[in-house]
Design a protein around this motif. Structure first.
Motif, PDB file in Angstrom:
ATOM      1  N   GLU A   1       1.415  -1.480  -0.116  1.00  0.00           N
ATOM      2  CA  GLU A   1       0.350  -0.316   0.003  1.00  0.00           C
ATOM      3  C   GLU A   1       0.886   1.007  -0.054  1.00  0.00           C
ATOM      4  O   GLU A   1       1.746   1.285   0.461  1.00  0.00           O
ATOM      5  N   TRP A   2       0.477   2.262  -0.872  1.00  0.00           N
ATOM      6  CA  TRP A   2       1.063   2.960  -0.756  1.00  0.00           C
ATOM      7  C   TRP A   2       0.377   4.389  -0.828  1.00  0.00           C
ATOM      8  O   TRP A   2      -0.760   4.381  -1.234  1.00  0.00           O
ATOM      9  N   ILE A   3       0.863   5.502  -0.408  1.00  0.00           N
ATOM     10  CA  ILE A   3       0.009   6.813   0.024  1.00  0.00           C
ATOM     11  C   ILE A   3       1.328   8.089  -0.774  1.00  0.00           C
ATOM     12  O   ILE A   3       1.915   8.024  -1.072  1.00  0.00           O
ATOM     13  N   VAL A   4       0.073   8.248  -1.513  1.00  0.00           N
ATOM     14  CA  VAL A   4       0.042   9.927  -2.579  1.00  0.00           C
ATOM     15  C   VAL A   4       0.499  10.753  -2.346  1.00  0.00           C
ATOM     16  O   VAL A   4       0.258  11.922  -1.491  1.00  0.00           O
ATOM     17  N   LEU A   5       2.063  10.909  -2.450  1.00  0.00           N
ATOM     18  CA  LEU A   5       2.910  12.857  -1.189  1.00  0.00           C
ATOM     19  C   LEU A   5       2.381  13.407  -2.420  1.00  0.00           C
ATOM     20  O   LEU A   5       2.886  14.820  -2.137  1.00  0.00           O
ATOM     21  N   ASP A   6       2.687  13.360  -3.689  1.00  0.00           N
ATOM     22  CA  ASP A   6       2.201  14.720  -4.939  1.00  0.00           C
ATOM     23  C   ASP A   6       1.929  14.337  -5.800  1.00  0.00           C
ATOM     24  O   ASP A   6       2.621  12.877  -5.782  1.00  0.00           O
TER      25      ASP A   6
END
Length: 227
Positions: free
Chosen positions: A54-59
């Motif tokens: 799972e990944w979080i979109v930072l930019d």
């Protein structure tokens, strides 16, 4: 009349081609959203295969059709370097592992094509030879400057280890349940690296020696959305 019909046909074909191209490209995700990409062992149950990462979109970079992703969980417990010596990101075994063994274990060949090679800027607070040189990486860690930009609030920096990372012996906060995780910026001494404590505070000294065995890893990378 024939010329007009031919012209209209060419325009229609061009429009259809553009429509197909637009439909084949993925839409950029929103900042703050989450997605899955790649697979890695996380629940420490080897009988059920690897779990989606799972990944979080930072930019996002709309002009270049790419998104900057940070793993939601701390995926591994690793040292930056196996000896307590002056060290920096570019020469670390952690960088080598992330862009070699981990990259190949977590992503298929097709997925790796979407992980862009990034020119990573590095700080050199102690004037060490080579420490401030840019590196070319697919996977890397946030810098001290980047974490202040993306996570200005202390509480937002708290992160949690997977069962796999816990099994490797990472430090877990008794009150928070969170773990410590590395940044790529050299810390207070030449043999330290910046990192995040279990309560979200940033630290450059104390349990931050490059060979400290209980800090964890949260990779970041730019994903290509142009294809």
């Amino acid at each position: 009349m024939k010329h007009l019909i031919r012209l209209l046909s060419l325009i229609l074909c061009a429009a259809l081609c553009l429509g197909v191209c637009a439909a084949s490209a993925e839409t950029l995700p929103e900042i703050g959203s989450e997605l899955t990409f790649g697979h890695y062992e996380q629940d420490e149950d080897l009988t059920n295969g690897q779990e989606p990462i799972e990944w979080i979109v930072l930019d996002v970079d709309e002009a270049n059709q790419k998104a900057f992703l940070l793993s939601k969980y701390c995926l591994e417990t690793r040292v930056v370097y196996p000896e307590r010596v002056p060290m920096y990101w570019g020469a670390s075994t952690l960088r080598e592992w992330m862009n070699g063994e981990f990259l190949n274990a977590a992503f298929t060949a097709e997925e790796q094509e979407r992980i862009l090679t990034t020119t990573v800027t590095n700080e050199n607070p102690h004037g060490m030879k080579g420490a401030g040189a840019d590196t070319e990486d697919k996977l890397y860690l946030l810098s001290h400057e980047e974490i202040l930009h993306y996570f200005p609030e202390q509480s937002s920096r708290m992160a949690y280890a997977t069962e796999h990372a816990k099994a490797q012996g990472c430090t877990i906060g008794e009150k928070t349940g969170a773990c410590r995780w590395w940044l790529r910026t050299t810390g207070a001494r030449k043999m330290d690296m910046w990192g995040v404590r279990v309560d979200g505070r940033l630290t450059a000294y104390g349990m931050q020696d490059v060979d400290w065995p209980t800090n964890t890893v949260r990779p970041v990378f730019w994903m290509d959305y142009s294809k």
